[in-house]
Design a protein around this motif. Structure first.
Motif, PDB file in Angstrom:
ATOM      1  N   SER A   1      13.115  44.221  -9.694  1.00 25.95           N
ATOM      2  CA  SER A   1      13.702  44.391  -8.363  1.00 25.95           C
ATOM      3  C   SER A   1      12.640  44.827  -7.372  1.00 25.95           C
ATOM      4  O   SER A   1      12.751  44.569  -6.169  1.00 25.95           O
ATOM      5  N   VAL A   2      11.601  45.492  -7.872  1.00 24.34           N
ATOM      6  CA  VAL A   2      10.480  45.935  -7.041  1.00 24.34           C
ATOM      7  C   VAL A   2       9.309  44.963  -7.150  1.00 24.34           C
ATOM      8  O   VAL A   2       8.670  44.618  -6.143  1.00 24.34           O
ATOM      9  N   ILE A   3       9.033  44.489  -8.363  1.00 24.42           N
ATOM     10  CA  ILE A   3       7.869  43.627  -8.579  1.00 24.42           C
ATOM     11  C   ILE A   3       7.999  42.301  -7.828  1.00 24.42           C
ATOM     12  O   ILE A   3       7.015  41.795  -7.258  1.00 24.42           O
ATOM     13  N   ILE A   4       9.181  41.719  -7.794  1.00 22.97           N
ATOM     14  CA  ILE A   4       9.346  40.432  -7.096  1.00 22.97           C
ATOM     15  C   ILE A   4       9.053  40.570  -5.601  1.00 22.97           C
ATOM     16  O   ILE A   4       8.291  39.761  -5.043  1.00 22.97           O
ATOM     17  N   PRO A   5       9.597  41.567  -4.891  1.00 23.66           N
ATOM     18  CA  PRO A   5       9.208  41.727  -3.482  1.00 23.66           C
ATOM     19  C   PRO A   5       7.721  42.038  -3.302  1.00 23.66           C
ATOM     20  O   PRO A   5       7.117  41.604  -2.302  1.00 23.66           O
ATOM     21  N   GLN A   6       7.115  42.766  -4.230  1.00 19.42           N
ATOM     22  CA  GLN A   6       5.667  42.983  -4.138  1.00 19.42           C
ATOM     23  C   GLN A   6       4.931  41.649  -4.208  1.00 19.42           C
ATOM     24  O   GLN A   6       4.005  41.400  -3.423  1.00 19.42           O
ATOM     25  N   HIS A   7       5.326  40.799  -5.137  1.00 21.10           N
ATOM     26  CA  HIS A   7       4.687  39.479  -5.247  1.00 21.10           C
ATOM     27  C   HIS A   7       4.995  38.614  -4.025  1.00 21.10           C
ATOM     28  O   HIS A   7       4.150  37.807  -3.609  1.00 21.10           O
ATOM     29  N   LYS A   8       6.177  38.771  -3.470  1.00 16.31           N
ATOM     30  CA  LYS A   8       6.504  38.028  -2.251  1.00 16.31           C
ATOM     31  C   LYS A   8       5.543  38.403  -1.126  1.00 16.31           C
ATOM     32  O   LYS A   8       5.043  37.524  -0.400  1.00 16.31           O
ATOM     33  N   GLN A   9       5.257  39.701  -1.008  1.00 18.28           N
ATOM     34  CA  GLN A   9       4.332  40.127   0.041  1.00 18.28           C
ATOM     35  C   GLN A   9       2.909  39.662  -0.256  1.00 18.28           C
ATOM     36  O   GLN A   9       2.150  39.313   0.669  1.00 18.28           O
ATOM     37  N   ILE A  10       2.526  39.644  -1.524  1.00 13.72           N
ATOM     38  CA  ILE A  10       1.209  39.127  -1.910  1.00 13.72           C
ATOM     39  C   ILE A  10       1.093  37.658  -1.525  1.00 13.72           C
ATOM     40  O   ILE A  10       0.063  37.212  -0.996  1.00 13.72           O
ATOM     41  N   LEU A  11       2.140  36.893  -1.777  1.00  7.50           N
ATOM     42  CA  LEU A  11       2.129  35.474  -1.389  1.00  7.50           C
ATOM     43  C   LEU A  11       2.049  35.325   0.125  1.00  7.50           C
ATOM     44  O   LEU A  11       1.352  34.436   0.634  1.00  7.50           O
ATOM     45  N   ASN A  12       2.771  36.176   0.848  1.00 10.76           N
ATOM     46  CA  ASN A  12       2.680  36.140   2.316  1.00 10.76           C
ATOM     47  C   ASN A  12       1.241  36.368   2.772  1.00 10.76           C
ATOM     48  O   ASN A  12       0.738  35.707   3.690  1.00 10.76           O
ATOM     49  N   PHE A  13       0.595  37.329   2.146  1.00  8.67           N
ATOM     50  CA  PHE A  13      -0.801  37.630   2.483  1.00  8.67           C
ATOM     51  C   PHE A  13      -1.710  36.446   2.171  1.00  8.67           C
ATOM     52  O   PHE A  13      -2.524  36.030   2.999  1.00  8.67           O
TER      53      PHE A  13
END
Length: 810
Positions: free
Chosen positions: A631-643
């Motif tokens: 639930s936390v790791i997926i949004p972290q990866h989403k932000q990494i992809l945005n970057f």
């Protein structure tokens, strides 16, 4: 740190200086643009560094100690976020209820969905058998183990559902039966202590002598003596030399934790199975004397079960809950076998008690059982038990929860809860609570029998009975394993006629996976607020530490590695390289089992991002509100992809995720939700997940680990590893596995992957699914996987790779 900042500013100023000189010398904007394109990666990165504000990051030199501190900071931040988010979820709980208070019948109808959901999340879902009560007795005694002038006591056993049975004591009045009662001891109490056969309250005997027929079931206790095995299948049974301890492992996991671990993944729970035992007892009592009222009483763990059983079974007229009722917002601190997926999102004790209305409830505040887990390991036991403890709530906390319950019905003139909150007692079974319970059942309490009766049973029977009850529940869950494949086949269906039709049909399953198994946090991401600094300057590449905001107190963090030879206007593919449990961003550079995979990939021309994954934060705090590590790791990866997509030398359509061990778990789960990952490689993880997490017969089972994060509610009936890969399809998917890897036997990996390969072949894209075995252990091999990345990220592989372009064991 000061040196690094000066270096950054200097390089940036050089770029500006050269730009101005070119304009003066050539009077050409085009020439300036060309030079800026040549230096683009550096200029973009350094200008981003200059824009970042000082928020406490980067105050120490980069190194192992710094990484450990940053990992701790991330963990603490997530914990703080979850504390705040839990308050939000609990506050919004009322949105899931629509109580209609115009009449008892209307109320029952209005809460039926809540009741059914509670039944589902405790796993009390299997149809029960028609109860057949069997008396267990010594030869020549007729099954009777004790007798008074007013009642007879028997050891009994009855079927519950399938192979699951229950055992306990039956106290039968000699005269007319005036009520039926199920008394549920705490997990560490015996039925005999309630029945006058051993030291204890004798409460069941007192009620039986008052004219009630009483059943006292045995609960699975908190001992540890049966939590392990001397006959385990070794991690690599085919090898000549195996670990001499591999066939025999004993743990300090309590019996209740042992049951919880295997049941949770199969959508069953020790709480639900013991509720089924109580309801089965009610089935038999109602069958015997349908005309009398039925009550349940429980203390400690039995109090929990009495409350839940009465909430779920409307045939129970009265519940007496002792040593349990109170606030539940810190459920995560309690023993792990009380962990219920998503409980606090919909239920506190007040909500559960509200499901008993318009029937009767007695709440008896008293000290809870003294429980502190894990227990200290004994003899050869290994320390795998998970932490948890029980604490007695204050009177104020109990009254607050009770008043919250009353608030649900405050505006109703048609439904007034007939409940009784007893005064605080030093021990369960107070006169006030007993009197109220008896009054609701319409019986008059008999005087307490102080003398301990002579027990005609075998003195060793109690321990043997506990072993039978434990083994029976274990076997009931283990029996679910062989049919779980069929259950998952029936669950996951799609049109395999083409990749397009399959992809479309999987969308609903992907949403279900994210919402129900992972637990989606519906909160928008913050602006990235990128913070960067250079930490590596190698001959072929440079490395930068990157920190990105995700939510309040939550950030993504990792190492960005950029090749030095990016041409003007060029966009390169990216490999996001995910470490396993206990890893750090530099793990893919420095840790032996990763074989310097990051330098090898970046020297081949790939841009590489190595993020930190916070696998071991307060997972149970998340579980209580229907959230998990991902639930936390997926949004972290989403932000990494945005970057990554914001960098104009990155090709957003060529991003892969390659993970080892728990990083392989990430590569198997995150791309299901984040379709920007176009290629997924799962290393040192993929296997038969039900065997790995549920079976008690394998040495490499998670029963012999201390991690709570792997337990995903009902995963065994929905998404095994093959099904997870099916949700990634039709994108390219690869598995990398070492023959000597103790995570899973190669034949288990091959069997599970065959299901994936079959799907891809049927869709006509068999080349997109690959499996590489290699002669090695729990490590990155980097041969077939590198070829897979080159092929599906469309990046030319070197004809003759240099040493720097290949994985290299330390």
């Amino acid at each position: 740190m000061r040196f690094l900042l000066i270096s950054i500013k200097s390089e940036y100023m050089i770029i500006k200086y050269l730009n101005v000189k070119m304009k003066i010398r050539n009077n050409s904007k085009r020439a300036a643009t060309v030079l800026m394109q040549v230096l683009l990666p550096i200029s973009v990165l350094f200008s981003t560094m200059l824009q970042a504000q000082d928020t406490g990051f980067f105050k120490q030199p980069y190194g192992h100690d710094y990484e450990v501190a940053m990992a701790g900071r991330m963990k603490d931040g997530i914990d703080n976020f979850l504390t705040t988010y839990t308050r939000k979820v609990v506050k919004e709980r009322g949105q899931l209820w629509n109580r209609i208070l115009t009449s008892p019948a209307a109320y029952e109808t209005s809460v039926i969905n809540n009741r059914n959901h509670l039944r589902q999340i405790v796993g009390a879902i299997d149809p029960r058998s028609i109860p057949n009560m069997t008396v267990r007795g010594e030869p020549g005694q007729g099954g009777k183990i004790a007798e008074t002038n007013k009642c007879v006591i028997y050891r009994v056993e009855w079927n519950v559902m399938g192979s699951l049975k229950s055992e306990g004591l039956l106290l039968k009045p000699k005269e007319k039966i005036r009520a039926s009662i199920v008394i549920i001891p705490d997990a560490d109490e015996s039925p005999e202590s309630y029945s006058g056969l051993a030291k204890g309250s004798g409460l069941a005997l007192q009620l039986a002598e008052s004219g009630a027929q009483v059943l006292v079931p045995v609960l699975v206790d908190r001992d540890t003596r049966y939590s392990g095995s001397d006959d385990l299948v070794p991690s690599n049974i085919w090898r000549k030399h195996t670990d001499p301890d591999s066939a025999s492992v004993w743990t300090n996991e309590t019996h209740r934790e042992w049951i919880y671990r295997q049941g949770y993944i199969m959508g069953r729970h020790i709480i639900g199975m013991e509720i089924q035992k109580i309801s089965s007892a009610v089935d038999w009592l109602k069958q015997e004397t349908p005309e009398v009222k039925t009550g349940v009483m429980g203390y400690g763990e039995g109090g929990l079960l009495a409350l839940y059983a009465a909430a779920l079974d409307t045939r129970i007229d009265v519940a007496w809950v002792s040593g349990y009722f109170g606030p539940r917002e810190e459920l995560w601190k309690e023993p792990v076998y009380r962990n219920i997926w998503g409980l606090l999102a919909e239920f506190g004790d007040a909500e559960i008690a509200g499901l008993i209305v318009p029937r009767n409830l007695v709440i008896e505040p008293c000290p809870v059982p003294k429980v502190e887990e894990p227990r200290a390991p004994e003899k050869e036991q290994r320390n795998f038990g998970l932490p948890g403890r029980l604490e007695t709530p204050s009177i104020a906390e109990i009254k607050s929860e009770y008043n919250r319950l009353l608030e649900f019905f405050k505006k109703s003139g048609n439904i007034n809860p007939d409940f009784f909150l007893a005064p605080f007692a030093n021990h369960y079974g107070s006169a006030a609570a007993l009197s109220s319970f008896a009054k609701y059942l319409k019986v008059t309490p008999a005087p307490i029998t102080k003398d301990i009766l002579r027990n005609n049973g075998n003195s060793s029977e109690d321990q043997e009975r506990q072993h039978r009850v434990f083994d029976n529940m274990v076997q009931y869950i283990q029996d679910l394993i062989p049919t779980s494949d069929r259950t998952r086949y029936a669950f996951l269906k799609g049109d395999m006629s083409s990749p397009k039709t399959w992809d479309k049909d999987m969308e609903a399953y992907r949403e279900l996976f994210y919402k129900e198994l992972v637990g989606k946090i519906d909160q928008p991401l913050l602006p990235m607020n990128t913070k960067m600094r250079k930490i590596y300057d190698e001959p072929g590449w440079k490395g930068y530490e990157v920190v990105l905001d995700v939510w309040s107190n939550v950030f993504a963090w990792g190492i960005l590695a950029v090749p030095n030879d990016i041409k003007p206007g060029e966009r390169r593919p990216v490999v996001v390289l995910q470490h396993g449990i206990g890893g750090l961003p530099s793990t893919s550079i420095d840790v032996k089992s990763y074989n310097r995979v990051l330098p090898a990939l970046v020297n081949r021309g790939f841009i590489v991002f190595s993020p930190h994954n916070p696998y071991q934060f307060s997972v149970r705090k998340a579980n209580a509100i229907k959230k998990s590590v991902f639930s936390v790791i997926i949004p972290q990866h989403k932000q990494i992809l945005n970057f990554l997509k914001s960098l104009n030398y990155v090709d957003p359509d060529r991003i892969a995720l390659y993970g080892k061990s728990w990083g392989g778990r990430t590569a198997l789960m995150v791309p299901i939700v984040l379709s920007d990952y176009k290629v997924s490689i799962c290393s040192a993880y993929f296997n038969d997940w039900v065997d790995k997490a549920v079976s008690v017969h394998f040495r490499n089972s998670y029963f012999f680990e201390g991690s709570p994060g792997i337990y995903v509610w009902n995963m065994g009936n929905t998404f095994g590893h093959a099904e997870l890969a099916s949700l990634i399809a039709p994108r390219p998917f690869m598995v990398e596995a070492g023959y000597l890897d103790g995570v899973a036997a190669p034949e288990k990996v091959a069997s599970e992957f065959a299901k994936v390969k079959r799907l891809y072949d049927v869709m006509g894209i068999g080349d997109r699914a690959d499996l590489e075995f290699f002669m090695g252990g729990h490590e990155i091999n980097g041969v077939g996987t590198f070829n897979f990345l080159h092929k599906y990220l469309n990046w030319q592989a070197p004809v003759s790779p240099t040493d720097a372009q290949q994985v290299s064991p330390h």
